[in-house]
Design a protein around this motif. Structure first.
Motif, PDB file in Angstrom:
ATOM      1  N   ARG A  27    -129.948  55.988 -39.840  1.00  0.00           N
ATOM      2  CA  ARG A  27    -130.295  55.798 -38.428  1.00  0.00           C
ATOM      3  C   ARG A  27    -129.268  56.452 -37.507  1.00  0.00           C
ATOM      4  O   ARG A  27    -129.608  57.064 -36.496  1.00  0.00           O
ATOM      5  CB  ARG A  27    -130.389  54.306 -38.096  1.00  0.00           C
ATOM      6  CG  ARG A  27    -131.590  53.594 -38.711  1.00  0.00           C
ATOM      7  CD  ARG A  27    -131.980  52.357 -37.900  1.00  0.00           C
ATOM      8  NE  ARG A  27    -130.836  51.659 -37.386  1.00  0.00           N
ATOM      9  CZ  ARG A  27    -130.189  50.673 -38.012  1.00  0.00           C
ATOM     10  NH1 ARG A  27    -130.589  50.307 -39.216  1.00  0.00           N
ATOM     11  NH2 ARG A  27    -129.160  50.078 -37.460  1.00  0.00           N
ATOM     12  N   ILE A  30    -129.794  60.266 -37.651  1.00  0.00           N
ATOM     13  CA  ILE A  30    -130.986  60.649 -36.876  1.00  0.00           C
ATOM     14  C   ILE A  30    -130.716  60.517 -35.388  1.00  0.00           C
ATOM     15  O   ILE A  30    -131.168  61.344 -34.580  1.00  0.00           O
ATOM     16  CB  ILE A  30    -132.191  59.781 -37.308  1.00  0.00           C
ATOM     17  CG1 ILE A  30    -132.615  60.159 -38.731  1.00  0.00           C
ATOM     18  CG2 ILE A  30    -133.362  59.950 -36.343  1.00  0.00           C
ATOM     19  CD1 ILE A  30    -133.700  59.280 -39.292  1.00  0.00           C
ATOM     20  N   GLY A  31    -129.950  59.475 -35.011  1.00  0.00           N
ATOM     21  CA  GLY A  31    -129.639  59.258 -33.596  1.00  0.00           C
ATOM     22  C   GLY A  31    -128.836  60.386 -32.986  1.00  0.00           C
ATOM     23  O   GLY A  31    -128.880  60.594 -31.765  1.00  0.00           O
ATOM     24  N   PHE A  33    -128.847  63.720 -34.577  1.00  0.00           N
ATOM     25  CA  PHE A  33    -129.547  64.967 -34.853  1.00  0.00           C
ATOM     26  C   PHE A  33    -130.738  65.186 -33.924  1.00  0.00           C
ATOM     27  O   PHE A  33    -130.898  66.278 -33.344  1.00  0.00           O
ATOM     28  CB  PHE A  33    -130.013  64.973 -36.313  1.00  0.00           C
ATOM     29  CG  PHE A  33    -130.791  66.193 -36.703  1.00  0.00           C
ATOM     30  CD1 PHE A  33    -130.154  67.352 -37.075  1.00  0.00           C
ATOM     31  CD2 PHE A  33    -132.188  66.174 -36.676  1.00  0.00           C
ATOM     32  CE1 PHE A  33    -130.870  68.484 -37.430  1.00  0.00           C
ATOM     33  CE2 PHE A  33    -132.915  67.299 -37.020  1.00  0.00           C
ATOM     34  CZ  PHE A  33    -132.246  68.454 -37.402  1.00  0.00           C
ATOM     35  N   ILE A  34    -131.592  64.172 -33.763  1.00  0.00           N
ATOM     36  CA  ILE A  34    -132.841  64.347 -33.002  1.00  0.00           C
ATOM     37  C   ILE A  34    -132.598  64.759 -31.544  1.00  0.00           C
ATOM     38  O   ILE A  34    -133.216  65.722 -31.059  1.00  0.00           O
ATOM     39  CB  ILE A  34    -133.700  63.071 -33.071  1.00  0.00           C
ATOM     40  CG1 ILE A  34    -134.190  62.848 -34.512  1.00  0.00           C
ATOM     41  CG2 ILE A  34    -134.887  63.148 -32.120  1.00  0.00           C
ATOM     42  CD1 ILE A  34    -135.085  63.943 -35.036  1.00  0.00           C
ATOM     43  N   PRO A  35    -131.704  64.087 -30.774  1.00  0.00           N
ATOM     44  CA  PRO A  35    -131.489  64.525 -29.388  1.00  0.00           C
ATOM     45  C   PRO A  35    -131.005  65.964 -29.280  1.00  0.00           C
ATOM     46  O   PRO A  35    -131.447  66.719 -28.405  1.00  0.00           O
ATOM     47  CB  PRO A  35    -130.440  63.540 -28.867  1.00  0.00           C
ATOM     48  CG  PRO A  35    -130.596  62.327 -29.717  1.00  0.00           C
ATOM     49  CD  PRO A  35    -130.956  62.851 -31.062  1.00  0.00           C
ATOM     50  N   PHE A  37    -131.456  68.375 -31.521  1.00  0.00           N
ATOM     51  CA  PHE A  37    -132.566  69.220 -31.950  1.00  0.00           C
ATOM     52  C   PHE A  37    -133.554  69.438 -30.804  1.00  0.00           C
ATOM     53  O   PHE A  37    -133.959  70.582 -30.516  1.00  0.00           O
ATOM     54  CB  PHE A  37    -133.264  68.567 -33.142  1.00  0.00           C
ATOM     55  CG  PHE A  37    -134.455  69.312 -33.661  1.00  0.00           C
ATOM     56  CD1 PHE A  37    -134.304  70.402 -34.504  1.00  0.00           C
ATOM     57  CD2 PHE A  37    -135.740  68.920 -33.297  1.00  0.00           C
ATOM     58  CE1 PHE A  37    -135.406  71.099 -34.980  1.00  0.00           C
ATOM     59  CE2 PHE A  37    -136.851  69.608 -33.762  1.00  0.00           C
ATOM     60  CZ  PHE A  37    -136.683  70.705 -34.611  1.00  0.00           C
ATOM     61  N   LEU A  38    -133.935  68.369 -30.122  1.00  0.00           N
ATOM     62  CA  LEU A  38    -134.900  68.486 -29.025  1.00  0.00           C
ATOM     63  C   LEU A  38    -134.316  69.239 -27.842  1.00  0.00           C
ATOM     64  O   LEU A  38    -135.020  70.016 -27.175  1.00  0.00           O
ATOM     65  CB  LEU A  38    -135.354  67.092 -28.598  1.00  0.00           C
ATOM     66  CG  LEU A  38    -136.170  66.297 -29.637  1.00  0.00           C
ATOM     67  CD1 LEU A  38    -136.492  64.908 -29.121  1.00  0.00           C
ATOM     68  CD2 LEU A  38    -137.457  67.053 -29.995  1.00  0.00           C
ATOM     69  N   VAL A  76    -137.218  76.700 -34.117  1.00  0.00           N
ATOM     70  CA  VAL A  76    -137.060  75.455 -34.873  1.00  0.00           C
ATOM     71  C   VAL A  76    -135.829  75.540 -35.790  1.00  0.00           C
ATOM     72  O   VAL A  76    -135.057  74.567 -35.916  1.00  0.00           O
ATOM     73  CB  VAL A  76    -138.334  75.167 -35.699  1.00  0.00           C
ATOM     74  CG1 VAL A  76    -138.113  73.987 -36.643  1.00  0.00           C
ATOM     75  CG2 VAL A  76    -139.506  74.887 -34.771  1.00  0.00           C
ATOM     76  N   ALA A  80    -132.549  73.227 -35.616  1.00  0.00           N
ATOM     77  CA  ALA A  80    -132.133  72.439 -36.784  1.00  0.00           C
ATOM     78  C   ALA A  80    -130.681  72.746 -37.155  1.00  0.00           C
ATOM     79  O   ALA A  80    -129.909  71.835 -37.495  1.00  0.00           O
ATOM     80  CB  ALA A  80    -133.057  72.718 -37.959  1.00  0.00           C
ATOM     81  N   GLY A  83    -128.443  71.094 -34.620  1.00  0.00           N
ATOM     82  CA  GLY A  83    -128.427  69.646 -34.866  1.00  0.00           C
ATOM     83  C   GLY A  83    -127.549  69.293 -36.051  1.00  0.00           C
ATOM     84  O   GLY A  83    -126.759  68.346 -36.000  1.00  0.00           O
TER      85      GLY A  83
END
Length: 471
Positions: A27, A30-31, A33-35, A37-38, A76, A80, A83
């Motif tokens: 978690r 992901i917390g 990496f995702i921001p 990445f976006l 993408v 990635a 991220g």
């Protein structure tokens, strides 16, 4: 008020371990990496986002073969990579924080894998399934109330003693926590409603150089977080074979004690390394012959009993006072290879020597007489009649057998391992908890004779200045 009190309790106890923490590391990753990445995607496709109205044209939707797939895949891939790079940087920059999250995950998985929880089957109405109107799900009805906290370099784990059927197991998780978190258990304490485990991560990093070994207020610093509080936990027992670092450890303590102004008497029946100190220390303080050793033990007992009488006549004395309260210096009797010495004696002399040592360990704390015994193997027949139990601080250095560890620490639930590190071993600091121990680091070429000779002169002068006048 209730919210404030809850926050204060959490600050004291630490992070509450929950079943969801079994995926805490994932978690957290992901917390991060995702921001990132976006955000990189947004910057990369910014021009496309500004013309978002073109997306809804029918021709653009029904002809995906005309899309710029290489441009999209490149975006993408770049997002990635950014991220992942930020995640790696965050991991190395905030390694300790990630380590704490990893520990919390391990604790949660330990509770789950050991089935320290209770579940019940619950039937619910399904809002998604067209064929099944009811579905059965498992719901956790009990999960241990446990907290994880890092305080001043220590890891503190508190587990609630809530009278559940798992309570007895909660009281005996010390070795599991040591092995699972790769830490050393320093203390186990039962508080009101909780059992508290205090652990230290990577004991080797707590090793200190010899110059940082100090003696103050009845305590000797031996590691960053380890002290021998001889005023409270008197007498030390040291065991270790050849090459374990026992001699350097004893020499290190002798130097620190002399610097503090303590009266140090050294007994070395094998005339080994400690006997060399005879050339730099006052006369009759380093002895190797049988008669001299017996005389020192006898005179130490007589002086200790006389000091008890003298202390009561001093103006600063009150009932319960010890030697330090009236300004007296402690006396340390360093007895190396005491088992070898006992083997030299006839039965009558053995009984007399044991009687002297028994009086010193039983009565010495208040009068300031402390015994440091060292041997390759602490044979139980020479530490009988409860003498061994009076040695509060025990150190086993180097490689020892299971029976050797048993003689040192008794019957304990501890897995001992050996590492090829000189000065490494195990210790009980008086808390009945065995920890990994590293003696102070001595640099190559350190001149103990010169240093101890100077420390002896300084200590003697310090004792003369501080010595009170007995009435």
């Amino acid at each position: 008020m209730k919210h404030w009190l809850k926050q204060r309790l959490w600050k004291y106890r630490g992070h509450r371990i929950r079943p969801s923490d079994c995926h805490a590391v994932l978690r957290s990753g992901i917390g991060i990496f995702i921001p990132v990445f976006l955000l990189v995607l947004l910057l990369y496709f910014w021009e496309s986002f500004t013309s978002w109205r073109d997306w809804f044209q029918m021709e653009a939707i029904i002809r995906p073969q005309d899309w710029e797939w290489s441009f999209i895949l490149l975006g993408v891939l770049i997002a990635a990579l950014f991220g992942g790079l930020v995640l790696a940087i965050a991991y190395f920059c905030f390694y300790r924080h990630f380590q704490h999250i990893w520990h919390e995950q391990k604790l949660a998985r330990m509770f789950i894998s050991n089935r320290f929880l209770e579940k019940e089957q619950k039937t619910m109405e399904s809002i998604w399934s067209l064929t099944e109107k009811k579905v059965t799900k498992e719901k956790i009805t009990y999960f241990p109330r446990a907290y994880y906290r890092v305080k001043k370099g220590y890891i503190v784990v508190r587990i609630a003693l809530d009278m559940s059927r798992f309570q007895d197991r909660f009281l005996h998780l010390g070795e599991d926590l040591e092995n699972g978190l790769y830490c050393n258990l320093i203390e186990r304490e039962v508080e009101e409603n909780f059992v508290k485990y205090t652990l230290l991560y990577d004991m080797q990093k707590s090793r200190i150089p010899i110059k940082q070994v100090t003696v103050e207020d009845g305590s000797m610093r031996l590691m960053d977080h380890v002290y021998w509080e001889f005023d409270k936990m008197p007498h030390m027992l040291i065991a270790g074979g050849t090459g374990g670092g026992k001699t350097y450890f004893i020499l290190t303590m002798i130097e620190a004690l002399l610097k503090s102004g303590a009266d140090v008497r050294i007994l070395d029946p094998k005339r080994a390394d400690l006997a060399d100190l005879e050339t730099v220390m006052p006369e009759k303080t380093v002895l190797s012959k049988r008669n001299g050793i017996m005389m020192t033990l006898r005179k130490s007992v007589e002086e200790m009993l006389q000091r008890s009488e003298d202390m009561k006549q001093m103006p600063a004395y009150q009932t319960g006072s010890n030697y330090a309260d009236v300004g007296l210096s402690p006396v340390f009797i360093v007895f190396d290879e005491f088992v070898a010495f006992m083997e030299m004696l006839d039965p009558k002399e053995k009984m007399q020597a044991l009687e002297y040592m028994k009086q010193l360990v039983m009565l010495g704390r208040q009068m300031g007489y402390f015994l440091i015994l060292a041997a390759q193997r602490p044979d139980a027949k020479y530490l009988a009649d409860g003498i061994r139990d009076q040695f509060s601080f025990r150190v086993a250095l180097g490689k020892m057998s299971e029976s050797g560890y048993g003689m040192m620490f008794g019957d304990v639930d501890k897995t001992f391992s050996y590492k090829r590190i000189k000065g490494r071993g195990y210790a009980d600091t008086g808390t009945s908890v065995i920890i990994e121990f590293y003696t102070p680091f001595v640099p190559r070429g350190y001149d103990f004779l010169n240093k101890i000779g100077r420390a002896s002169e300084e200590g003697s002068e310090r004792r003369r200045r501080q010595s009170p006048t007995a009435v």
